[in-house]
Design an enzyme around this catalytic site. Structure first.
Site, PDB file in Angstrom:
ATOM      1  N   LEU A 162     -21.378  -5.419   9.760  1.00  0.00           N
ATOM      2  CA  LEU A 162     -21.989  -4.101   9.576  1.00  0.00           C
ATOM      3  C   LEU A 162     -21.252  -3.037  10.377  1.00  0.00           C
ATOM      4  O   LEU A 162     -21.894  -2.220  11.063  1.00  0.00           O
ATOM      5  CB  LEU A 162     -23.447  -4.150  10.035  1.00  0.00           C
ATOM      6  N   GLY A 163     -19.916  -3.026  10.284  1.00  0.00           N
ATOM      7  CA  GLY A 163     -19.133  -2.000  10.965  1.00  0.00           C
ATOM      8  C   GLY A 163     -19.500  -1.884  12.426  1.00  0.00           C
ATOM      9  O   GLY A 163     -19.578  -2.897  13.134  1.00  0.00           O
ATOM     10  N   ARG A 200      -6.397   1.602  15.987  1.00  0.00           N
ATOM     11  CA  ARG A 200      -4.997   1.829  15.593  1.00  0.00           C
ATOM     12  C   ARG A 200      -4.936   2.162  14.104  1.00  0.00           C
ATOM     13  O   ARG A 200      -5.751   1.671  13.326  1.00  0.00           O
ATOM     14  CB  ARG A 200      -4.186   0.545  15.812  1.00  0.00           C
ATOM     15  N   ASP A 247       0.862  -1.196   0.000  1.00  0.00           N
ATOM     16  CA  ASP A 247       0.000   0.000   0.000  1.00  0.00           C
ATOM     17  C   ASP A 247       0.891   1.236   0.000  1.00  0.00           C
ATOM     18  O   ASP A 247       1.738   1.389   0.894  1.00  0.00           O
ATOM     19  CB  ASP A 247      -0.874   0.048   1.267  1.00  0.00           C
ATOM     20  N   ALA A 253      -8.625  -2.536   7.311  1.00  0.00           N
ATOM     21  CA  ALA A 253      -8.357  -3.923   7.741  1.00  0.00           C
ATOM     22  C   ALA A 253      -9.288  -4.438   8.843  1.00  0.00           C
ATOM     23  O   ALA A 253      -9.059  -5.521   9.384  1.00  0.00           O
ATOM     24  CB  ALA A 253      -6.901  -4.134   8.156  1.00  0.00           C
ATOM     25  N   ALA A 254     -10.359  -3.710   9.149  1.00  0.00           N
ATOM     26  CA  ALA A 254     -11.315  -4.219  10.160  1.00  0.00           C
ATOM     27  C   ALA A 254     -11.892  -5.555   9.700  1.00  0.00           C
ATOM     28  O   ALA A 254     -11.872  -6.547  10.441  1.00  0.00           O
ATOM     29  CB  ALA A 254     -12.445  -3.215  10.394  1.00  0.00           C
ATOM     30  N   GLY A 255     -12.385  -5.587   8.467  1.00  0.00           N
ATOM     31  CA  GLY A 255     -12.999  -6.812   7.948  1.00  0.00           C
ATOM     32  C   GLY A 255     -11.980  -7.942   7.840  1.00  0.00           C
ATOM     33  O   GLY A 255     -12.274  -9.092   8.161  1.00  0.00           O
ATOM     34  N   ASP A 256     -10.771  -7.628   7.393  1.00  0.00           N
ATOM     35  CA  ASP A 256      -9.732  -8.661   7.250  1.00  0.00           C
ATOM     36  C   ASP A 256      -9.337  -9.225   8.612  1.00  0.00           C
ATOM     37  O   ASP A 256      -9.127 -10.430   8.764  1.00  0.00           O
ATOM     38  CB  ASP A 256      -8.487  -8.080   6.559  1.00  0.00           C
ATOM     39  N   GLU A 263      -9.243 -10.900  -4.907  1.00  0.00           N
ATOM     40  CA  GLU A 263      -8.170 -10.077  -5.472  1.00  0.00           C
ATOM     41  C   GLU A 263      -7.183 -10.886  -6.319  1.00  0.00           C
ATOM     42  O   GLU A 263      -6.109 -10.398  -6.634  1.00  0.00           O
ATOM     43  CB  GLU A 263      -7.437  -9.295  -4.371  1.00  0.00           C
ATOM     44  N   ASP A 305      -9.131   4.504  12.500  1.00  0.00           N
ATOM     45  CA  ASP A 305      -8.827   4.061  11.136  1.00  0.00           C
ATOM     46  C   ASP A 305      -9.413   2.659  10.959  1.00  0.00           C
ATOM     47  O   ASP A 305      -8.966   1.721  11.609  1.00  0.00           O
ATOM     48  CB  ASP A 305      -7.293   4.039  10.945  1.00  0.00           C
ATOM     49  N   GLY A 365      -5.674 -10.722   1.198  1.00  0.00           N
ATOM     50  CA  GLY A 365      -5.199 -12.064   1.549  1.00  0.00           C
ATOM     51  C   GLY A 365      -4.152 -11.989   2.638  1.00  0.00           C
ATOM     52  O   GLY A 365      -4.253 -12.651   3.684  1.00  0.00           O
ATOM     53  N   SER A 375      -1.761  -2.760  12.526  1.00  0.00           N
ATOM     54  CA  SER A 375      -2.844  -2.463  13.480  1.00  0.00           C
ATOM     55  C   SER A 375      -3.540  -3.734  13.984  1.00  0.00           C
ATOM     56  O   SER A 375      -4.418  -3.670  14.835  1.00  0.00           O
ATOM     57  CB  SER A 375      -3.880  -1.550  12.814  1.00  0.00           C
TER      58      SER A 375
END
Ligand code: ADP
Length: 306
Positions: free
Chosen positions: A220-221, A288, A13, A249-252, A139, A246, A41, A294
């Site tokens: 759902l966040g 984080r 990134d 990467a929450a879902g990952d 991806e 931030d 991934g 994070s």
């Protein structure tokens, strides 16, 4: 104990913070910029490894300067990289520009991720065994994903599919999925229904189960997540209330931590416990900045829950 395999993307990134986006032909200075390892991934693999699971990354990097950095970073976070392939050309790169109001533009270069063929993945098939847990996203080329899912199922393994970025799922792939994990956008693309609230999400999840997928988790966040399966089990796991800085990467993190918990503790019996754990892991991540850095460890997550 089940091993976890992640068949998916590895990206660098490149993040540029700007005051406002440049106009066509304009050159501007960034306020701040940095690069850090990402890719759905790789992020999910790091989350699973940090939660204590024996985790293997099955993907590809290029032959550029990022390649070594990406694999070394995975290794330092506890992910086994022996099966990562090295392709000619660039590694996957996400160029992310964020303006003063927090809006972003993202340009994704698939690089080596886009070169991952179904023939490449055949070299991994011998790894899959009864009880292996294998994670997939969107991806890398779809054919590679689908053929590998088939191999996992033939070996008696368990497939977890996170169709991100959102794409409809080809009908022939539906019987290959053991657990589907979707966020609001992905749920809407797949169910063709709104899914922005818990009650809408329940209807979207029911529509998804009608396709034959045995179980679905809809995230759902800050509203938490919904689990629903073909046996009639359905429950909501609330999100932890935290100060989010931030949500990258929450879902990952949620998915990697969930897979690790299923492998190590719940053995697919205690979905409530596994989802409470995943939701604590993701809550810590949003407090984080950054992607992989994070993602919390098993000890940090257990201390947070206690
Ligand atoms: P994605 O990052 O894929 O869009 P979500 O935003 O749905 O996924 O987040 C996944 C999970 O992470 C949620 O179900 C929740 O448990 C946790 N989470 C996300 N955002 C927050 C938040 N602001 N506060 C607490 N938990 C969060």
């Amino acid at each position: 104990m089940s091993n976890i395999y992640v068949v998916g993307s590895i990206n660098m990134d490149l993040v540029q913070q700007v005051q406002s986006f440049p106009q066509p032909g304009e050159t501007i200075h960034s306020v701040h910029s940095f690069y850090s390892p990402g890719g759905k991934g790789a992020n999910q693999a790091v989350a699973a490894a940090k939660s204590g699971a024996e985790t293997y990354m099955l993907g590809a990097v290029g032959s550029d300067a990022f390649a070594d950095e990406l694999t070394t970073s995975l290794m330092q976070k506890g992910v086994n990289i022996e099966q990562v392939l090295h392709k000619a050309g660039t590694s996957g790169v996400a160029t992310i520009t964020v303006d003063g109001s927090g809006q972003n533009h993202i340009i994704l270069t698939a690089g080596a991720n886009g070169e991952l063929t179904s023939e490449d993945s055949q070299g991994w098939y011998g790894l899959f065994k009864k009880g292996s847990i294998v994670l997939f996203q969107n991806e890398i080329p779809w054919r590679t994903t689908q053929d590998t899912m088939k191999a996992v199922r033939q070996a008696g393994g368990y497939t977890i599919f996170n169709p991100a970025p959102a794409m409809p799922i080809p009908e022939e792939a539906l019987p290959l999925i053991d657990l589907l994990v979707v966020n609001e956008t992905e749920a809407e693309v797949i169910s063709k229904r709104a899914a922005g609230t818990i009650s809408a999400a329940k209807q979207a999840a029911e529509t998804i189960l009608e396709t034959g997928v045995p179980r679905v988790i809809l995230t759902l966040g800050e509203q938490g997540s919904l689990y629903m399966d073909q046996d009639g089990l359905s429950f909501v796991t609330p999100a932890y209330s935290v100060h989010a800085v931030d949500t990258t990467a929450a879902g990952d993190t949620f998915i990697g931590a969930l897979a690790a918990r299923l492998a190590l503790t719940s053995q697919f019996k205690d979905w409530n416990e596994a989802l409470a754990y995943a939701s604590a892991a993701a809550a810590l991540t949003v407090t984080r900045r950054g992607a992989q850095e994070s993602i919390p460890t098993l000890q940090q997550i257990e201390a947070f829950i206690a």
